[in-house]
Design an enzyme around this catalytic site. Structure first.
Site, PDB file in Angstrom:
ATOM      1  N   GLU A   1      36.138 -49.472 -30.759  1.00 24.83           N
ATOM      2  CA  GLU A   1      37.594 -48.806 -30.796  1.00 24.83           C
ATOM      3  C   GLU A   1      38.741 -49.626 -31.430  1.00 24.83           C
ATOM      4  O   GLU A   1      39.662 -49.209 -31.771  1.00 24.83           O
ATOM      5  CB  GLU A   1      38.161 -48.889 -29.287  1.00 24.83           C
ATOM      6  CG  GLU A   1      38.510 -50.069 -28.634  1.00 24.83           C
ATOM      7  CD  GLU A   1      37.656 -51.301 -28.101  1.00 24.83           C
ATOM      8  OE1 GLU A   1      37.969 -52.211 -27.708  1.00 24.83           O
ATOM      9  OE2 GLU A   1      36.391 -50.906 -28.448  1.00 24.83           O
TER      10      GLU A   1
ATOM     11  N   CYS B   1      31.989 -55.692 -25.714  1.00 22.48           N
ATOM     12  CA  CYS B   1      32.248 -57.148 -25.617  1.00 22.48           C
ATOM     13  C   CYS B   1      32.001 -57.823 -24.202  1.00 22.48           C
ATOM     14  O   CYS B   1      30.656 -58.021 -24.116  1.00 22.48           O
ATOM     15  CB  CYS B   1      33.831 -57.057 -25.846  1.00 22.48           C
ATOM     16  SG  CYS B   1      34.566 -58.679 -26.175  1.00 22.48           S
TER      17      CYS B   1
ATOM     18  N   HIS C   1      34.587 -54.919 -30.941  1.00 24.34           N
ATOM     19  CA  HIS C   1      35.095 -53.701 -30.565  1.00 24.34           C
ATOM     20  C   HIS C   1      35.166 -52.309 -31.278  1.00 24.34           C
ATOM     21  O   HIS C   1      35.947 -52.580 -32.330  1.00 24.34           O
ATOM     22  CB  HIS C   1      36.705 -54.091 -30.293  1.00 24.34           C
ATOM     23  CG  HIS C   1      36.897 -55.126 -29.022  1.00 24.34           C
ATOM     24  ND1 HIS C   1      36.996 -54.734 -27.653  1.00 24.34           N
ATOM     25  CD2 HIS C   1      36.843 -56.512 -29.115  1.00 24.34           C
ATOM     26  CE1 HIS C   1      37.158 -55.842 -26.992  1.00 24.34           C
ATOM     27  NE2 HIS C   1      37.040 -56.997 -27.784  1.00 24.34           N
TER      28      HIS C   1
END
Length: 196
Positions: free
Chosen positions: A180, A80, A178
């Site tokens: 995650e 990001c 992202h």
């Protein structure tokens, strides 16, 4: 797997806990650090970022990490804002970047709703980072600025404009999304990075 030393750069501008949890699910211990020697000694480095470019860059400079990151030789993954800071400069706060990727980060057109939040598809996937990931896979994004498509683009996303959802140069990788927070696809991309 646990023998590999994975360092998450901790400079006060990241969603580092969720990245750490993702690594743990994959069987890796992510070490949070802003220590130059520890970062240099890592097998893999993750450079996260959430927030505003100029203040994040000030934090990097205050620790001297702005000089260390571009010199790293092991695989590095910017996430990001981390990816955006690896570019030449950003329109956000008129910020000079680390200059790893040869592209400037710009704001989405005014007609588009920003930030661009939510799930979107990635396409034109290149390199081992996307091994086992299908074209048009969904990933999770939150951003108002983007890197245009350039020579270092290894994945694209469409939000009113085709832009770089991932970049690569030498040992440096960057993803705008992202991993995650991107469910199984994101976990697989993280795993691919850790296997590079």
């Amino acid at each position: 797997m646990r023998g590999k030393k994975v360092v998450i750069i901790d400079y006060g501008a990241g969603n580092i806990q969720s990245i750490k949890f993702s690594l743990e699910r994959l069987g890796y211990d992510g070490i949070l650090s802003q220590d130059a020697e520890e970062i240099k000694a890592a097998d893999k480095v993750i450079f996260p970022g959430v927030g505003e470019a100029s203040s994040a860059m000030k934090k990097l400079k205050s620790t001297g990490l702005d000089k260390i990151i571009p010199q790293l030789k092991q695989p590095v993954l910017g996430i990001c804002l981390g990816m955006q800071l690896m570019c030449k400069r950003s329109e956000e706060g008129d910020t000079e970047g680390l200059g790893i990727f040869d592209v400037d980060v710009i704001h989405f057109e005014k007609k588009l709703k920003v930030p661009h939040i939510g799930w979107n598809r990635i396409k034109d996937l290149k390199t081992d980072l996307f091994e086992g990931i299908t074209e048009q896979e969904y990933v999770y994004l939150v951003h108002s600025y983007y890197a245009p498509v350039c020579a270092e683009t290894i994945a694209k996303c469409d939000y009113g404009v085709n832009y770089s959802s991932a970049l690569k140069k030498d040992n440096f990788y960057g993803v705008q999304f992202h991993p995650e927070k991107s469910s199984e696809a994101g976990e697989k991309i993280l795993q691919n990075f850790l296997k590079l």
